[in-house]
Design a protein around this motif. Sequence first.
Motif, mmCIF file in Angstrom:
data_model
loop_
_atom_site.group_PDB
_atom_site.id
_atom_site.type_symbol
_atom_site.label_atom_id
_atom_site.label_comp_id
_atom_site.label_asym_id
_atom_site.label_seq_id
_atom_site.Cartn_x
_atom_site.Cartn_y
_atom_site.Cartn_z
ATOM 1 N N ALA A 39 40.166 124.971 85.365
ATOM 2 C CA ALA A 39 38.930 125.740 85.473
ATOM 3 C C ALA A 39 39.133 126.900 86.437
ATOM 4 O O ALA A 39 39.715 126.735 87.514
ATOM 5 C CB ALA A 39 37.796 124.845 85.957
ATOM 6 N N ALA A 42 42.673 131.999 83.954
ATOM 7 C CA ALA A 42 42.548 132.753 82.705
ATOM 8 C C ALA A 42 43.863 132.764 81.941
ATOM 9 O O ALA A 42 44.923 133.030 82.519
ATOM 10 C CB ALA A 42 42.100 134.181 82.993
ATOM 11 N N ALA A 61 41.568 124.927 76.625
ATOM 12 C CA ALA A 61 40.101 124.991 76.735
ATOM 13 C C ALA A 61 39.539 123.633 77.140
ATOM 14 O O ALA A 61 38.582 123.545 77.916
ATOM 15 C CB ALA A 61 39.497 125.454 75.416
ATOM 16 N N THR A 66 39.777 129.500 81.019
ATOM 17 C CA THR A 66 39.189 130.641 80.316
ATOM 18 C C THR A 66 40.224 131.152 79.326
ATOM 19 O O THR A 66 41.361 131.442 79.708
ATOM 20 C CB THR A 66 38.803 131.753 81.304
ATOM 21 N N HIS A 68 41.514 133.841 76.446
ATOM 22 C CA HIS A 68 41.450 135.152 75.800
ATOM 23 C C HIS A 68 42.315 135.086 74.536
ATOM 24 O O HIS A 68 43.547 135.092 74.618
ATOM 25 C CB HIS A 68 41.945 136.250 76.737
ATOM 26 N N ASN A 90 33.644 124.223 75.872
ATOM 27 C CA ASN A 90 33.994 125.328 76.773
ATOM 28 C C ASN A 90 33.616 126.648 76.100
ATOM 29 O O ASN A 90 34.168 127.013 75.075
ATOM 30 C CB ASN A 90 35.496 125.289 77.068
ATOM 31 N N GLU A 92 33.866 129.568 77.598
ATOM 32 C CA GLU A 92 34.645 130.671 78.175
ATOM 33 C C GLU A 92 35.841 130.977 77.274
ATOM 34 O O GLU A 92 37.008 130.888 77.687
ATOM 35 C CB GLU A 92 35.098 130.313 79.589
ATOM 36 N N VAL A 93 35.553 131.323 76.050
ATOM 37 C CA VAL A 93 36.573 131.633 75.048
ATOM 38 C C VAL A 93 36.217 132.984 74.449
ATOM 39 O O VAL A 93 35.136 133.148 73.868
ATOM 40 C CB VAL A 93 36.630 130.558 73.937
ATOM 41 N N TYR A 117 39.125 143.141 83.373
ATOM 42 C CA TYR A 117 39.271 141.804 83.959
ATOM 43 C C TYR A 117 40.065 141.867 85.265
ATOM 44 O O TYR A 117 41.050 142.597 85.370
ATOM 45 C CB TYR A 117 39.939 140.858 82.966
#
Length: 320
Positions: A39, A42, A61, A66, A68, A90, A92-93, A117
């Motif tokens: 967590a 990225a 995930a 996170t 990308h 999750n 944050e995808v 980012y």
Amino acid sequence: MSLYRNSAWFVKGVTEFTRNAFVASSKRFVEKDLEVSVAGRAFMITGANSGIGKATAMAIAKKGGTIHMVCRNKDKAEEARADIVKETGNKEVFVHILDLSETRKVWEFAEAFKRKYKALNVLINNAGSIMSQRDVNAEGLEKSFATNVLGLYILTKSLIPLLEKSADPRVITVSSGGMLVQKLRIGNLQSDRGRYDGTMVYAQHKRQQVVMTEQFAKAHANIHFSVMHPGWVDTPAVANAMPDFHRSMRESLRSPEQGADTVVWLAVSEAAATNPSGRFYQDRRMVSTHLPLAWTHSSALEEQKLMSLLDDLAKTFQPH
């Protein structure tokens, strides 16, 4: 399938690259290596909408990372994202649309990503291309070279400053055991001389990826670089590019999750980061980049020349 007619490659492949070999290797895996939360970290994964890329994105995930997703096809990418969010919970995808064969756009994407980012902890170079016949992109570059080599080089090089500012930065490249039958060749990067054999061109590109990883590791000591072979994996890319091979070997192919296992291990485990940077892996273990008694070794000068050629070529497409 000239790649698989090489006897040394075939013997090694039959014994080590199959589903059964993965099952055997997994008996020595340390379970707690992957019992981690990522967590707040990225991860950028190219080719994340199917096969090994999607399996990697799904696994990370689940651990809270996170994600990308860098994909060529928007519809397939959004569908894959929905699957990942639904299965992992999750959200944050994020989806980014990029065709790695479009060289100038790779630069533009990477520069825009850095502006938007503040952190990127892990870059996973997974996307690849096998062409059945030679084709060129709009910039005149052979398409599989543009995707597998130059696009990967540009994306990695451009994102290095962002990675260096992030905690525990790593770069993992998904190569192929096919590179074991290839010696680095830098005199025909565009594959415009001689007969075009897509599988051998692909294998050469995978050798070039191994050399790039070793050279990047030498130049950027605070980033952990690694390159790996996933084994023979049942993916849409293999089925489309090598239908005869896929049909004959289907029962022995690894699942995408098995193919992704070492990628995930390299991306999230503390154990992986304790190993030297720039090494080649198979089934969570460092292995040689050459077969025994192989003729595939290259000189330091040749390896440095590859990086110089890529740098010069990449700069011709760099936005100003």
